[in-house]
Write a protein that holds these residues in place. Structure first.
Motif, PDB file in Angstrom:
ATOM      1  N   SER A 114       0.817  -1.222   0.000  1.00  0.00           N
ATOM      2  CA  SER A 114       0.000   0.000   0.000  1.00  0.00           C
ATOM      3  C   SER A 114       0.846   1.266   0.000  1.00  0.00           C
ATOM      4  O   SER A 114       0.338   2.354  -0.305  1.00  0.00           O
ATOM      5  N   ARG A 117       0.557   2.961  -3.188  1.00  0.00           N
ATOM      6  CA  ARG A 117      -0.826   3.132  -3.651  1.00  0.00           C
ATOM      7  C   ARG A 117      -0.956   4.317  -4.607  1.00  0.00           C
ATOM      8  O   ARG A 117      -1.675   4.259  -5.611  1.00  0.00           O
ATOM      9  N   VAL A 120       1.209   4.495  -8.720  1.00  0.00           N
ATOM     10  CA  VAL A 120       0.737   4.024 -10.018  1.00  0.00           C
ATOM     11  C   VAL A 120       0.319   5.221 -10.866  1.00  0.00           C
ATOM     12  O   VAL A 120      -0.448   6.076 -10.430  1.00  0.00           O
ATOM     13  N   GLY A 155       0.869  -7.454  -9.938  1.00  0.00           N
ATOM     14  CA  GLY A 155      -0.338  -7.301 -10.734  1.00  0.00           C
ATOM     15  C   GLY A 155      -1.579  -7.209  -9.872  1.00  0.00           C
ATOM     16  O   GLY A 155      -2.477  -6.385 -10.136  1.00  0.00           O
ATOM     17  N   GLN A 156      -1.615  -8.015  -8.825  1.00  0.00           N
ATOM     18  CA  GLN A 156      -2.757  -7.988  -7.917  1.00  0.00           C
ATOM     19  C   GLN A 156      -2.793  -6.691  -7.109  1.00  0.00           C
ATOM     20  O   GLN A 156      -3.861  -6.121  -6.859  1.00  0.00           O
ATOM     21  N   TYR A 158      -1.297  -3.677  -7.873  1.00  0.00           N
ATOM     22  CA  TYR A 158      -1.267  -2.401  -8.584  1.00  0.00           C
ATOM     23  C   TYR A 158      -2.063  -2.389  -9.885  1.00  0.00           C
ATOM     24  O   TYR A 158      -2.087  -1.377 -10.576  1.00  0.00           O
ATOM     25  N   GLY A 159      -2.696  -3.503 -10.201  1.00  0.00           N
ATOM     26  CA  GLY A 159      -3.572  -3.525 -11.368  1.00  0.00           C
ATOM     27  C   GLY A 159      -2.891  -3.780 -12.689  1.00  0.00           C
ATOM     28  O   GLY A 159      -3.552  -3.862 -13.720  1.00  0.00           O
ATOM     29  N   ALA A 160      -1.570  -3.917 -12.681  1.00  0.00           N
ATOM     30  CA  ALA A 160      -0.827  -4.213 -13.906  1.00  0.00           C
ATOM     31  C   ALA A 160       0.480  -4.891 -13.525  1.00  0.00           C
ATOM     32  O   ALA A 160       1.121  -4.511 -12.527  1.00  0.00           O
ATOM     33  N   THR A 266       1.094   6.237 -18.511  1.00  0.00           N
ATOM     34  CA  THR A 266       1.159   5.695 -17.156  1.00  0.00           C
ATOM     35  C   THR A 266       2.433   6.046 -16.429  1.00  0.00           C
ATOM     36  O   THR A 266       2.469   6.029 -15.213  1.00  0.00           O
TER      37      THR A 266
END
Length: 271
Positions: A114, A117, A120, A155-156, A158-160, A266
């Motif tokens: 986190s 967080r 990203v 990936g889990q 931070y979404g990528a 990004t």
């Protein structure tokens, strides 16, 4: 009957893979002296799969720096995220409006993910293995597990999944090169680094020392956790950035440094 070197090597490899699998090859090569032959397949130095099946990657990319045609530099931080150090680094970068690339350990992403967080979309988060082993002593299966586990966790969190990988200690055997390539990762080394040992007793020297190493396209190695001497760099990060700016440098993430003509939504570059 005389046994040739090739026969001996092949026999060692067969025993390692057949009797103990890929892990056996690691144990076999951990304490070899110079005169002990390495197995053809399955050793840490081999860039061939232990079972000799075709690799799933057609090429590997290893970089030490970016193009030298622009005065751009990438700051990188290894081994975090860490609750005492990473927020200090992020605060300094925020104050100077500078992006950076963080090579994260999977175990620290699991425990302290986190902390990044809000990174990203601003900073770049990359793969530094799960728990910092010396991949120069690990076979293909072990290297692949270390890197794949970390990419999955990132990936889990931070979404990528990350696209960059750095081997701990800069130790890069053929097995690690192959594993990273098969997982679609560019392997990133460095061309300048924070040499805190040279600033002992004179901590402000770290600013001049880093500046003396940097060239257009440099990738600079630092850390956002570790032994206390590394705080010499963290405490002077803003001064380091200011010095490099005064020398005409702007800052980018590693991916942007490697592809300066490609706009990235990004991982934007900031001056």
């Amino acid at each position: 009957m005389e046994v040739t070197r090739r026969q001996a090597l092949t026999a060692v490899a067969g025993a390692a893979v057949g009797a103990a699998g890929a892990v056996g090859a690691v144990r076999l090569t951990e304490h070899l002296d110079e005169g002990t032959p390495l197995p053809f397949y399955g050793s840490p130095v081999s860039a061939v799969r232990p079972d000799r099946s075709p690799p799933s990657a057609g090429a590997a990319t290893v970089v030490w720096g970016g193009p030298g045609d622009q005065r751009r530099v990438a700051l990188t931080f290894d081994d975090g995220p860490h609750p005492q150090w990473t927020p200090r680094v992020l605060a300094a970068l925020e104050a100077e409006d500078v992006p950076a690339t963080f090579f994260c350990l999977g175990r620290n992403v699991r425990d302290h993910g986190s902390l990044h967080r809000d990174s990203v979309g601003r900073h770049e988060l990359a793969n530094h293995t799960f728990d910092h082993p010396d991949l120069g002593r690990h076979d293909w299966a072990s290297c692949r597990d270390q890197v794949a586990r970390t990419s999955r966790l990132m990936g889990q969190a931070y979404g990528a999944a990350p696209t960059l990988f750095r081997p701990p200690y800069g130790h890069l055997g053929g097995a690690a090169v192959l594993a990273a390539a098969e997982l679609g990762l560019t392997t990133v080394m460095w061309s300048a680094q924070a040499r805190e040992d040279l600033a002992t007793g004179h901590p402000d020297r770290i600013v001049d020392d880093i500046a003396s190493q940097v060239r257009p396209g440099s990738i600079v190695l630092a850390h956002d956790t570790g032994s206390d001497d590394r705080l010499v760099t963290i405490d002077r990060l803003r001064a380091i950035i200011s010095r490099l700016r005064s020398d005409g440098y702007t800052f980018a993430t590693v991916s942007d440094l490697l592809a300066p003509s490609r706009a990235s939504a990004t991982t934007p570059s900031h001056t």
